[in-house]
Motif scaffolding. Structure first.
Motif, PDB file in Angstrom:
ATOM      1  N   TYR A 257       0.809  -1.215   0.000  1.00 21.70           N
ATOM      2  CA  TYR A 257       0.000   0.000   0.000  1.00 21.70           C
ATOM      3  C   TYR A 257       0.848   1.275   0.000  1.00 21.70           C
ATOM      4  CZ  TYR A 257      -4.060  -2.937   1.001  1.00 21.70           C
ATOM      5  OH  TYR A 257      -5.051  -3.885   0.928  1.00 21.70           O
ATOM      6  N   PHE A 261      -3.239   5.015  -4.669  1.00 21.29           N
ATOM      7  CA  PHE A 261      -4.405   4.205  -5.032  1.00 21.29           C
ATOM      8  C   PHE A 261      -5.616   4.740  -4.263  1.00 21.29           C
ATOM      9  CE2 PHE A 261      -6.297  -0.224  -5.788  1.00 21.29           C
ATOM     10  CZ  PHE A 261      -6.416  -0.033  -7.157  1.00 21.29           C
ATOM     11  N   SER A 262      -6.614   3.942  -4.045  1.00 21.91           N
ATOM     12  CA  SER A 262      -7.937   4.422  -3.646  1.00 21.91           C
ATOM     13  C   SER A 262      -7.948   5.370  -2.451  1.00 21.91           C
ATOM     14  CB  SER A 262      -8.845   3.228  -3.371  1.00 21.91           C
ATOM     15  OG  SER A 262      -8.921   2.375  -4.501  1.00 21.91           O
ATOM     16  N   ARG A 304      -4.920   4.543 -13.213  1.00 23.21           N
ATOM     17  CA  ARG A 304      -4.306   3.324 -12.715  1.00 23.21           C
ATOM     18  C   ARG A 304      -3.800   3.496 -11.290  1.00 23.21           C
ATOM     19  NH1 ARG A 304      -3.201  -0.162 -16.965  1.00 23.21           N
ATOM     20  NH2 ARG A 304      -3.800   0.725 -18.985  1.00 23.21           N
ATOM     21  N   ARG A 305      -3.231   2.435 -10.759  1.00 25.28           N
ATOM     22  CA  ARG A 305      -2.401   2.572  -9.565  1.00 25.28           C
ATOM     23  C   ARG A 305      -1.061   3.133 -10.035  1.00 25.28           C
ATOM     24  NH1 ARG A 305      -1.808  -0.415  -4.506  1.00 25.28           N
ATOM     25  NH2 ARG A 305      -3.398  -1.921  -5.169  1.00 25.28           N
ATOM     26  N   PHE A 313       1.213   1.332 -12.845  1.00 31.64           N
ATOM     27  CA  PHE A 313       1.107  -0.116 -12.805  1.00 31.64           C
ATOM     28  C   PHE A 313       0.073  -0.540 -13.846  1.00 31.64           C
ATOM     29  CE2 PHE A 313       2.690   0.996  -8.646  1.00 31.64           C
ATOM     30  CZ  PHE A 313       3.572  -0.015  -8.326  1.00 31.64           C
ATOM     31  N   GLU A 314       0.024  -1.807 -14.124  1.00 34.07           N
ATOM     32  CA  GLU A 314      -1.012  -2.316 -15.021  1.00 34.07           C
ATOM     33  C   GLU A 314      -2.393  -2.225 -14.368  1.00 34.07           C
ATOM     34  OE1 GLU A 314      -0.984  -3.383 -18.230  1.00 34.07           O
ATOM     35  OE2 GLU A 314       1.045  -2.533 -18.224  1.00 34.07           O
ATOM     36  N   GLU A 315      -2.439  -2.337 -13.061  1.00 30.13           N
ATOM     37  CA  GLU A 315      -3.710  -2.353 -12.337  1.00 30.13           C
ATOM     38  C   GLU A 315      -4.453  -1.037 -12.506  1.00 30.13           C
ATOM     39  OE1 GLU A 315      -5.355  -3.188  -7.783  1.00 30.13           O
ATOM     40  OE2 GLU A 315      -3.206  -3.099  -8.201  1.00 30.13           O
ATOM     41  N   LYS A 316      -5.676  -1.122 -12.959  1.00 31.87           N
ATOM     42  CA  LYS A 316      -6.473   0.084 -13.166  1.00 31.87           C
ATOM     43  C   LYS A 316      -7.107   0.558 -11.862  1.00 31.87           C
ATOM     44  CE  LYS A 316      -7.605   0.181 -18.037  1.00 31.87           C
ATOM     45  NZ  LYS A 316      -8.677   0.506 -19.011  1.00 31.87           N
ATOM     46  N   SER A 317      -7.489   1.823 -11.854  1.00 28.72           N
ATOM     47  CA  SER A 317      -8.175   2.391 -10.703  1.00 28.72           C
ATOM     48  C   SER A 317      -9.490   1.660 -10.463  1.00 28.72           C
ATOM     49  CB  SER A 317      -8.456   3.879 -10.947  1.00 28.72           C
ATOM     50  OG  SER A 317      -9.330   4.397  -9.963  1.00 28.72           O
ATOM     51  N   LEU A 318      -9.761   1.373  -9.189  1.00 23.51           N
ATOM     52  CA  LEU A 318     -11.058   0.809  -8.834  1.00 23.51           C
ATOM     53  C   LEU A 318     -12.142   1.880  -8.774  1.00 23.51           C
ATOM     54  CD1 LEU A 318     -10.100  -1.651  -5.948  1.00 23.51           C
ATOM     55  CD2 LEU A 318     -10.795  -2.260  -8.263  1.00 23.51           C
TER      56      LEU A 318
END
Length: 381
Positions: A257, A261-262, A304-305, A313-318
């Motif tokens: 963390y 991010f969120s 994204r994150r 990062f590859e991880e998209k925003s929630l």
């Protein structure tokens, strides 16, 4: 803080309607506020996050996790007191006090951060962001509507809660929510790191007026400590803050963390509201310009994150709509900044979120709408 360009409503008594200042019609703004309230607190199944229970209670549902959290309950109470919806405020508070308040054990005096919809506890630990929102919403309720019989003795409950947050553990049982030495809020009471988005110096300024007299100096010091802390936790070029961070401001990535991010989205909104209430500093304006510049060439569908230095990062925003909202709320700290109007326009043209992830986005959306329309106010007796 440095000399303020914007004086702040605490001193001036005036709340800016930035939407109006930017050319939006006052009637359209008022309609949007009322419609948004109805979509969140009414019976539209695609957008609602509030659910009444019986004759006198209700809860805010985290639709993505299918639970009830102190974060959401305290957010709902703050929204209700801002818009003078006493019945819904009281329904939320009754549910909270009945099901979430812990009267025994190491966390006595705090609220269980997660419950099932039937009120049974899913956790027996607290989350400090809920406690600080509960406390200020209760003070505002006391100032707007007056105290009633317990548990509607709002100001009494707020003072007791803040006293626990500061003094818990002095008898060897439990832990305080703020580190007593550096005056910084913790992520959870029994850890020694923090979450930058929990830092609400504008709340602490008001706690220093209304908490028990013996606690007021602590809260005044906490406001200064948090304003200073945010300056080292936010990246000096991108303006991005990590979700978890150590007391020196460096990211805490022990559990993954330490990135933007969120949770982090709320930092921009908090800076914006602090500026609106207590005045904008040079750093606040620079911070807002930085984070708005970082997102200026990015589309919400591709948020994204990010590392706080900006690498994606590859991880998209929630919660992309929540991020649109918080970046717009930041404009209160730099209303003449190069990206302020564009962020507000993007927010205005973005609808509420639907689907099972809507809860967090739409809470941030409602707070932004209140703040940008001059309706997120400090209530004094």
């Amino acid at each position: 803080m440095e000399a303020s360009k914007h004086e702040g409503a605490y001193r001036s008594g005036n709340y800016r309607n930035l939407l109006l200042d930017y050319g939006y019609d006052e009637e359209d703004i008022a309609i949007r506020v009322e419609q948004t309230w109805q979509l969140l607190f009414g019976d539209n199944e695609a957008t609602r996050i509030y659910y009444p229970v019986g004759d006198d209670m209700g809860y805010m549902l985290d639709t993505g996790n299918d639970d009830v959290r102190t974060e959401g309950m305290s957010y709902g109470m703050m929204m209700a007191v801002q818009l003078d919806h006493k019945e819904i405020f009281d329904r939320l508070w009754r549910w909270t006090y009945k099901h979430m308040f812990m009267s025994s054990g190491a966390n006595a005096g705090y609220f269980a951060w997660s419950c099932n919809k039937d009120g049974t506890k899913r956790a027996h630990g607290p989350a400090p962001d809920g406690e600080e929102y509960f406390a200020l919403a209760l003070f505002f309720a006391s100032n707007r509507w007056g105290d009633g019989p317990s548990p509607m003795d709002y100001s009494v409950k707020a003072r007791e809660l803040l006293h626990a947050c500061v003094h818990k553990g002095e008898d060897g049982i439990g832990h305080p929510m703020w580190n007593p030495h550096n005056k910084l809020i913790k992520f959870i009471p029994n850890c020694e790191y923090t979450d930058p988005s929990y830092h609400l110096p504008h709340f602490y300024e008001l706690f220093s007026l209304w908490a028990y007299e013996e606690d007021r100096t602590f809260w005044k010091d906490a406001a200064t400590a948090s304003r200073n802390y945010l300056q080292v936790a936010c990246h000096p070029e991108t303006g991005l803050a990590p979700e978890y961070a150590f007391y020196d401001g460096t990211p805490n990535d022990e559990r993954g963390y330490g990135h933007f991010f969120s949770d982090s989205y709320r930092v921009a909104a908090n800076v914006g509201l602090d500026a609106e209430w207590f005045g904008s500093s040079n750093w606040m304006r620079q911070q807002t310009d930085r984070i708005q510049a970082f997102f200026a060439d990015k589309h919400a569908d591709d948020y994204r994150r990010y590392k706080i230095s900006g690498e994606p990062f590859e991880e998209k925003s929630l919660h992309p709509i929540g991020l649109v909202a918080t970046n717009a709320m930041a404009s209160l700290a730099s209303s003449e900044g190069p990206y302020a109007r564009a962020n507000v326009e993007l927010f205005w043209n973005t609808p509420l979120r639907t689907g099972n992830r809507r809860y967090y986005d739409n809470c941030l959306y409602m707070f932004t709408l209140l703040a940008l329309s001059g309706r997120y106010r400090m209530w004094f007796a």
